[in-house]
Scaffold this motif. Structure first.
Motif, mmCIF file in Angstrom:
data_model
loop_
_atom_site.group_PDB
_atom_site.id
_atom_site.type_symbol
_atom_site.label_atom_id
_atom_site.label_comp_id
_atom_site.label_asym_id
_atom_site.label_seq_id
_atom_site.Cartn_x
_atom_site.Cartn_y
_atom_site.Cartn_z
ATOM 1 N N PHE A 170 0.842 -1.189 0.000
ATOM 2 C CA PHE A 170 0.000 0.000 0.000
ATOM 3 C C PHE A 170 0.880 1.243 0.000
ATOM 4 N N PHE A 171 0.535 2.177 -0.857
ATOM 5 C CA PHE A 171 1.200 3.482 -0.875
ATOM 6 C C PHE A 171 0.225 4.485 -0.282
ATOM 7 N N SER A 172 0.586 5.058 0.844
ATOM 8 C CA SER A 172 -0.283 6.001 1.542
ATOM 9 C C SER A 172 -0.120 7.390 0.927
ATOM 10 N N GLN A 173 -1.062 7.745 0.069
ATOM 11 C CA GLN A 173 -0.977 9.036 -0.608
ATOM 12 C C GLN A 173 -1.206 10.197 0.351
ATOM 13 N N ARG A 174 -2.093 10.021 1.321
ATOM 14 C CA ARG A 174 -2.337 11.096 2.290
ATOM 15 C C ARG A 174 -1.085 11.397 3.106
ATOM 16 N N LEU A 175 -0.427 10.345 3.567
ATOM 17 C CA LEU A 175 0.792 10.528 4.346
ATOM 18 C C LEU A 175 1.883 11.168 3.483
ATOM 19 N N PHE A 176 1.988 10.737 2.243
ATOM 20 C CA PHE A 176 2.990 11.294 1.338
ATOM 21 C C PHE A 176 2.760 12.785 1.112
ATOM 22 N N VAL A 177 1.531 13.165 0.821
ATOM 23 C CA VAL A 177 1.214 14.575 0.591
ATOM 24 C C VAL A 177 1.456 15.384 1.863
ATOM 25 N N THR A 178 1.085 14.845 3.003
ATOM 26 C CA THR A 178 1.304 15.531 4.281
ATOM 27 C C THR A 178 2.791 15.764 4.528
ATOM 28 N N ILE A 179 3.595 14.752 4.263
ATOM 29 C CA ILE A 179 5.039 14.886 4.478
ATOM 30 C C ILE A 179 5.641 15.908 3.511
ATOM 31 N N ILE A 180 5.226 15.865 2.255
ATOM 32 C CA ILE A 180 5.754 16.812 1.271
ATOM 33 C C ILE A 180 5.367 18.246 1.641
ATOM 34 N N VAL A 181 4.124 18.447 2.083
ATOM 35 C CA VAL A 181 3.695 19.784 2.510
ATOM 36 C C VAL A 181 4.507 20.230 3.726
ATOM 37 N N ALA A 182 4.704 19.335 4.688
ATOM 38 C CA ALA A 182 5.489 19.681 5.880
ATOM 39 C C ALA A 182 6.934 20.003 5.504
ATOM 40 N N LEU A 183 7.526 19.212 4.617
ATOM 41 C CA LEU A 183 8.896 19.485 4.190
ATOM 42 C C LEU A 183 8.998 20.811 3.445
ATOM 43 N N THR A 184 7.989 21.144 2.659
ATOM 44 C CA THR A 184 7.977 22.414 1.945
ATOM 45 C C THR A 184 7.902 23.590 2.917
ATOM 46 N N ILE A 185 7.048 23.472 3.922
ATOM 47 C CA ILE A 185 6.916 24.539 4.927
ATOM 48 C C ILE A 185 8.209 24.698 5.722
ATOM 49 N N ILE A 186 8.810 23.593 6.117
ATOM 50 C CA ILE A 186 10.066 23.650 6.869
ATOM 51 C C ILE A 186 11.188 24.225 5.999
ATOM 52 N N CYS A 187 11.216 23.847 4.731
ATOM 53 C CA CYS A 187 12.230 24.383 3.815
ATOM 54 C C CYS A 187 12.061 25.897 3.644
ATOM 55 N N ALA A 188 10.819 26.348 3.526
ATOM 56 C CA ALA A 188 10.566 27.796 3.429
ATOM 57 C C ALA A 188 11.004 28.498 4.716
ATOM 58 N N GLY A 189 10.731 27.867 5.853
ATOM 59 C CA GLY A 189 11.186 28.436 7.124
ATOM 60 C C GLY A 189 12.696 28.489 7.216
ATOM 61 N N GLU A 190 13.363 27.472 6.687
ATOM 62 C CA GLU A 190 14.822 27.471 6.703
ATOM 63 C C GLU A 190 15.373 28.581 5.814
ATOM 64 N N ILE A 191 14.761 28.784 4.659
ATOM 65 C CA ILE A 191 15.202 29.858 3.760
ATOM 66 C C ILE A 191 15.021 31.218 4.420
ATOM 67 N N VAL A 192 13.915 31.400 5.115
ATOM 68 C CA VAL A 192 13.672 32.656 5.836
ATOM 69 C C VAL A 192 14.703 32.827 6.952
ATOM 70 N N ALA A 193 14.990 31.746 7.685
ATOM 71 C CA ALA A 193 15.975 31.826 8.772
ATOM 72 C C ALA A 193 17.350 32.191 8.250
ATOM 73 N N ILE A 194 17.739 31.579 7.137
ATOM 74 C CA ILE A 194 19.059 31.878 6.576
ATOM 75 C C ILE A 194 19.113 33.301 6.029
ATOM 76 N N SER A 195 18.052 33.717 5.349
ATOM 77 C CA SER A 195 18.069 35.016 4.672
ATOM 78 C C SER A 195 17.905 36.204 5.616
ATOM 79 N N TYR A 196 17.004 36.069 6.591
ATOM 80 C CA TYR A 196 16.650 37.244 7.385
ATOM 81 C C TYR A 196 17.139 37.214 8.820
ATOM 82 N N ILE A 197 17.264 36.055 9.405
ATOM 83 C CA ILE A 197 17.679 35.996 10.806
ATOM 84 C C ILE A 197 19.198 35.960 10.929
ATOM 85 N N LEU A 198 19.841 35.191 10.048
ATOM 86 C CA LEU A 198 21.301 35.055 10.161
ATOM 87 C C LEU A 198 22.003 36.007 9.285
#
Length: 169
Positions: A141-169
């Protein structure tokens, strides 16, 4: 019961791999350590000239590698190994950043929290493709809901990391 055992297994892998990275850093010389870090994630060495692609490309490479092994019916065990290698590099680079005098702020705001979240989400990504026993056969079984949730979470965290690198540091 199974999920708690899986959580304990992932926590043990995380701890042992991180400590392995610390030990590996002690074994390598500083110039070899810097060379290895420049191959895997050069942002650790120099945060002044970081583009968005320098953040996205290493993350996508780890995701694709883990997803490739996690969705393979016979090599799915290697997906956890790939995440363990990522965590070992996380520990390796953590010691490098902590040994640099001016890098404590970089480590505490950027490197540690974001890399820890990435590693945990990569572990969850290992569970996207599961097998269940249905009678005498096993079904995949391939859990599409879990996959989409993880990809969305990784995208949000990646955007947060870009903001942290660009504006905080």
């Amino acid at each position: 019961m199974f999920r708690s055992v899986l959580f304990i297994q992932y926590a043990v892998i995380l701890a042992i791999s991180f400590i392995s990275g610390v030990v590996c850093f002690q074994v390598f010389s500083l110039d070899k350590s810097m060379k290895l870090i420049s191959y895997v994630d050069p942002r650790v060495l120099d945060l002044t000239d970081v583009s968005i692609w320098n953040t996205i490309i290493p993350l996508v490479a780890w995701i694709v590698l883990v997803l490739f092994f996690a969705t393979h019916p016979y090599l799915h065990v290697l997906s956890k190994f790939i995440v363990a290698v990522k965590i070992t590099f996380f520990g390796f680079s953590s010691v490098f950043l902590l040994t640099q005098q001016e890098s404590l702020l970089v480590y505490s705001i950027w490197w540690f929290p974001f890399q820890l979240i990435y590693c945990v989400l990569l572990f969850v990504l290992c569970s996207v493709y599961t097998t269940k026993k249905m009678g005498p056969n096993r079904k995949h079984f391939f859990s599409q809901r879990l996959f989409v949730t993880i990809i969305v979470a990784l995208t949000i965290i990646c955007a947060g990391e870009i903001v942290a690198i660009s504006y905080i540091l």
